[in-house]
Design a protein around this motif. Sequence first.
Motif, short mmCIF file in Angstrom:
data_model
loop_
_atom_site.label_atom_id
_atom_site.label_comp_id
_atom_site.label_asym_id
_atom_site.label_seq_id
_atom_site.Cartn_x
_atom_site.Cartn_y
_atom_site.Cartn_z
N GLU A 110 -5.06 0.65 3.05
CA GLU A 110 -4.59 -0.47 3.87
C GLU A 110 -4.61 -0.07 5.35
O GLU A 110 -4.91 -0.87 6.24
CB GLU A 110 -3.18 -0.86 3.45
N GLU A 111 -4.29 1.20 5.63
CA GLU A 111 -4.10 1.58 7.03
C GLU A 111 -5.40 1.58 7.83
O GLU A 111 -5.39 1.33 9.03
CB GLU A 111 -3.45 2.97 7.11
N HIS B 164 -1.72 -6.69 7.12
CA HIS B 164 -1.17 -6.44 5.78
C HIS B 164 -2.13 -6.91 4.71
O HIS B 164 -2.95 -7.82 4.94
CB HIS B 164 0.16 -7.20 5.60
N GLN C 216 8.32 -3.52 11.39
CA GLN C 216 7.59 -2.54 12.21
C GLN C 216 7.67 -2.89 13.71
O GLN C 216 6.95 -2.32 14.50
CB GLN C 216 6.11 -2.43 11.78
N ASP D 275 6.77 1.91 5.40
CA ASP D 275 5.55 1.13 5.65
C ASP D 275 4.68 1.14 4.38
O ASP D 275 4.16 2.18 4.00
CB ASP D 275 4.81 1.76 6.83
N GLY D 276 4.56 0.00 3.74
CA GLY D 276 3.76 -0.12 2.52
C GLY D 276 4.53 0.31 1.28
O GLY D 276 4.65 -0.44 0.30
N HIS E 252 7.79 -6.15 3.24
CA HIS E 252 7.32 -5.12 4.18
C HIS E 252 8.34 -4.96 5.30
O HIS E 252 9.09 -5.89 5.61
CB HIS E 252 5.96 -5.52 4.78
N HIS F 261 0.85 -1.21 0.00
CA HIS F 261 0.00 0.00 0.00
C HIS F 261 0.88 1.25 0.00
O HIS F 261 2.06 1.19 0.38
CB HIS F 261 -0.90 0.00 1.24
MN MN Z 1 1.82 -1.53 6.15
#
Ligand code: MN
Length: 420
Positions: A135-136, A367, A202, A101-102, A199, A90
């Motif tokens: 996505e978030e 995800h 995180q 992130d994404g 990815h 994403h």
């Molecule tokens: Mn993500």
Amino acid sequence: MTDPLDLRVDAERLWARLEALGEIGAVHGPHGERGNARLALTDADRDGRDLVVGWMRDLGLSITIDAIGNVVGTRAGTDPDAAAVMMGSHIDTVRTGGRFDGNLGVLAGLEVIETLEQHGVATRRPVSVAFFTDEEGARFQPDMLGSLVYVGGMALEDALDVHAADDGTRLADELTRIGYAGATPCPAAHAPHAYVELHIEQGPVLEDEGIVIGVVTGVQGISWTELKITGQSAHAGTTPMRLRRDPGYVAAEVVTGMRALANAMGGTQVATVGLVRFEPNLVNVVPASVTMTVDLRNTDEVLLRQAESVFGELCQRLAADEGVTVERRTLARFEPVEFHQEMISLVETTAQRLGHTTRRMPSGAGHDAQMLARVCPTSMVFVPSVGGLSHNIAEHTHPEHVAAGADVLLQVVLARADTV
Ligand code: MN
Ligand code: HGY
Ligand code: MN
């Protein structure tokens, strides 16, 4: 011609694209942090989408935009009837997001395709890269909304009719406004042959253990609930404590109660209150109401349900004791997902063949891969997050780990796309 097994990405080209996309919706911190704010379907999201679609077009990919705004760029294979090997992620971010992130999964997918093109590598199967809408789930719930619709897990009409939690904006109106209400029907007519997503982790595990590649075995269960706690607005000075029906007090008890719940359960149980909105939010007024969210997650569905029932009982007890009402609305609920064993092993053996240290691990974050896993063999590749930080503008991943992850992605795709 380079043996496909020896192909590697152009790490500088990939890093340059990460930097370029990172300039859209850029957020700069006081200590040199450079994050991203591209909430789904905002102007910044549109600008990020336009940039990535432009790169897809430059690569000569055939591009589809579907009715929920998912974008897929496809490089043709020699067999037009074969299902594609898909990469993706994403490019929407949370408001205090990072540049990886994404974004990393989408741009690494683009880089894999450009590497195939550059080296004249033909594959029997088409190879595609996708970015999925929202996505978030920070603005429009649930999270992974676009990929959920893509695989038929949520009706398109229901998704289009979602209203933003903060200002009530309707998703369909925003999608049209930014020009990404596409013509391609969803759910997707055909499932990919396989899906693999790169990815950032995180979290702190890979960095703490000095491991470069996380071989992701699945995604933990997610339970998002919105609470609307309604009491009685009253004067802060004149109202005796015994007469108060204070939703603010109940909200505070929920916050501390969720921390106590996670600590008592231990294991992989996590609990987060990320949003609390008081009304009227004034210094001398006992609140009339409080809206808040609770995010509960666990790798084990039975334990997640236990956590949810403890949470529910706490709400009931607090409501009765304080004389308030508590309305609960489920914003997202996804059971834990196990990825495909062969795909997990392929990521693991590929990373080890490339000389990287590996460890198997579940994903703490949601995800798009967890939705694609419903329709095709799926796995993920993790790379370390510096300080385990994400959903923070200080999010960072070292360039050598970006390159390592993209090389593993490239080789996993080649293994499934049948080079000719
Ligand atoms: Mn993500
Ligand atoms: O909430 C999540 O795990 C993801 O960032 N949407
Ligand atoms: Mn995220």
